[in-house]
Design a protein around this motif. Structure first.
Motif, PDB file in Angstrom:
ATOM      1  N   HIS A 144     -10.380   3.895 -10.651  1.00 17.14           N
ATOM      2  CA  HIS A 144     -11.372   3.308 -11.459  1.00 17.14           C
ATOM      3  C   HIS A 144     -12.140   4.302 -12.318  1.00 17.14           C
ATOM      4  O   HIS A 144     -13.175   3.695 -12.627  1.00 17.14           O
ATOM      5  CB  HIS A 144     -12.042   2.253 -10.926  1.00 17.14           C
ATOM      6  CG  HIS A 144     -10.960   1.210 -10.205  1.00 17.14           C
ATOM      7  ND1 HIS A 144     -10.258   0.379 -10.825  1.00 17.14           N
ATOM      8  CD2 HIS A 144     -11.015   1.022  -8.804  1.00 17.14           C
ATOM      9  CE1 HIS A 144      -9.591  -0.530  -9.887  1.00 17.14           C
ATOM     10  NE2 HIS A 144     -10.360   0.205  -8.612  1.00 17.14           N
TER      11      HIS A 144
ATOM     12  N   ARG B 106       0.942  -1.270   0.028  1.00 16.90           N
ATOM     13  CA  ARG B 106       0.071  -0.033  -0.102  1.00 16.90           C
ATOM     14  C   ARG B 106       0.956   1.268  -0.066  1.00 16.90           C
ATOM     15  O   ARG B 106       0.510   2.402  -0.568  1.00 16.90           O
ATOM     16  CB  ARG B 106      -0.982  -0.006   1.110  1.00 16.90           C
ATOM     17  CG  ARG B 106      -2.333  -0.869   1.073  1.00 16.90           C
ATOM     18  CD  ARG B 106      -3.052  -0.742   2.055  1.00 16.90           C
ATOM     19  NE  ARG B 106      -2.847  -1.650   3.191  1.00 16.90           N
ATOM     20  CZ  ARG B 106      -3.281  -1.581   4.435  1.00 16.90           C
ATOM     21  NH1 ARG B 106      -4.078  -0.468   4.736  1.00 16.90           N
ATOM     22  NH2 ARG B 106      -2.865  -2.338   5.362  1.00 16.90           N
TER      23      ARG B 106
ATOM     24  N   THR C 264      -3.508   8.211 -12.052  1.00 18.08           N
ATOM     25  CA  THR C 264      -4.007   7.819 -10.561  1.00 18.08           C
ATOM     26  C   THR C 264      -5.648   7.474 -10.814  1.00 18.08           C
ATOM     27  O   THR C 264      -6.227   6.740  -9.922  1.00 18.08           O
ATOM     28  CB  THR C 264      -3.787   9.031  -9.533  1.00 18.08           C
ATOM     29  OG1 THR C 264      -2.225   8.984  -9.695  1.00 18.08           O
ATOM     30  CG2 THR C 264      -4.078   8.639  -8.467  1.00 18.08           C
TER      31      THR C 264
ATOM     32  N   ALA D 231       2.383   1.604  -3.371  1.00 18.34           N
ATOM     33  CA  ALA D 231       1.126   2.088  -4.525  1.00 18.34           C
ATOM     34  C   ALA D 231       1.004   3.637  -4.365  1.00 18.34           C
ATOM     35  O   ALA D 231       0.633   4.114  -5.330  1.00 18.34           O
ATOM     36  CB  ALA D 231       0.069   1.360  -4.234  1.00 18.34           C
TER      37      ALA D 231
ATOM     38  N   GLN E 277      -6.151   3.794  -9.952  1.00 19.25           N
ATOM     39  CA  GLN E 277      -6.552   3.708  -8.514  1.00 19.25           C
ATOM     40  C   GLN E 277      -8.064   3.944  -8.234  1.00 19.25           C
ATOM     41  O   GLN E 277      -8.718   3.455  -7.559  1.00 19.25           O
ATOM     42  CB  GLN E 277      -5.752   4.623  -7.741  1.00 19.25           C
ATOM     43  CG  GLN E 277      -4.285   3.906  -7.334  1.00 19.25           C
ATOM     44  CD  GLN E 277      -3.388   4.527  -6.581  1.00 19.25           C
ATOM     45  OE1 GLN E 277      -3.813   5.785  -5.870  1.00 19.25           O
ATOM     46  NE2 GLN E 277      -2.136   4.123  -6.228  1.00 19.25           N
TER      47      GLN E 277
END
Length: 167
Positions: free
Chosen positions: A126, A89, A120, A92, A124
């Motif tokens: 979507h 995490r 991003t 990421a 991340q």
């Protein structure tokens, strides 16, 4: 410690590493203070007096942390400081930020902002690509208007801005 394979860093490793780093910082401060004098002059303490003793205190405290870490090493090795899932995490989040900085230094802030926000939002968040591009380009335009036009603060530019004659 439930799953040893899932542990990236034990608390023991972190405590020993940070004790060594803070001891090194204390040593640098102490050695640097020696250049300015660490005693008392006619007007009081010399410029290096307080930094010298602060560096000594930092080194002593680091030594104390190191001794305590080795005294409790079995318990600290069994305690996870960072697990693999937590590390992923962090990576990421941190990885794209490093990419943004590198891209900004090569292509300028505005292009890097568009690439970073688009990637991003798509990866991340979507979001669909058209919406991500609209938000990213809109953000870059707003940044340009606020900083370059309104405040007259030039931000880092790259080859694209030079090609478009945005200076």
């Amino acid at each position: 410690m439930r799953d040893p394979a899932a542990v990236l860093l034990s608390r023991f490793a972190v405590e020993v590493t940070l004790a060594a780093v803070t001891a090194a910082i204390g040593a640098v401060v102490t050695i640097g203070a020696l250049e300015f004098g660490t005693g008392w002059g006619d007007g009081g303490p010399q410029p290096g007096y307080f930094p010298f003793y602060i560096g000594i205190i930092v080194m002593l405290a680091s030594g104390g942390v190191l001794v305590e870490a080795f005294a409790n090493r079995e318990r600290l090795r069994a305690t996870a400081f960072l697990r693999r899932e937590q590390g992923m995490r962090i990576a990421a989040f941190f990885g794209p930020m490093v990419g943004f900085v590198l891209l900004a230094s090569l292509l300028g802030l505005y292009v890097a902002l568009i690439v970073y926000l688009t990637a991003t939002m798509v990866v991340q968040g979507h979001y669909r690509l058209p919406r991500a591009l609209a938000v990213s380009v809109g953000s870059a335009v707003i940044f340009y208007l606020i900083f370059e036009v309104w405040f007259r603060v030039p931000l880092l530019k790259g080859p694209l801005e030079a090609l478009l004659r945005i200076h």
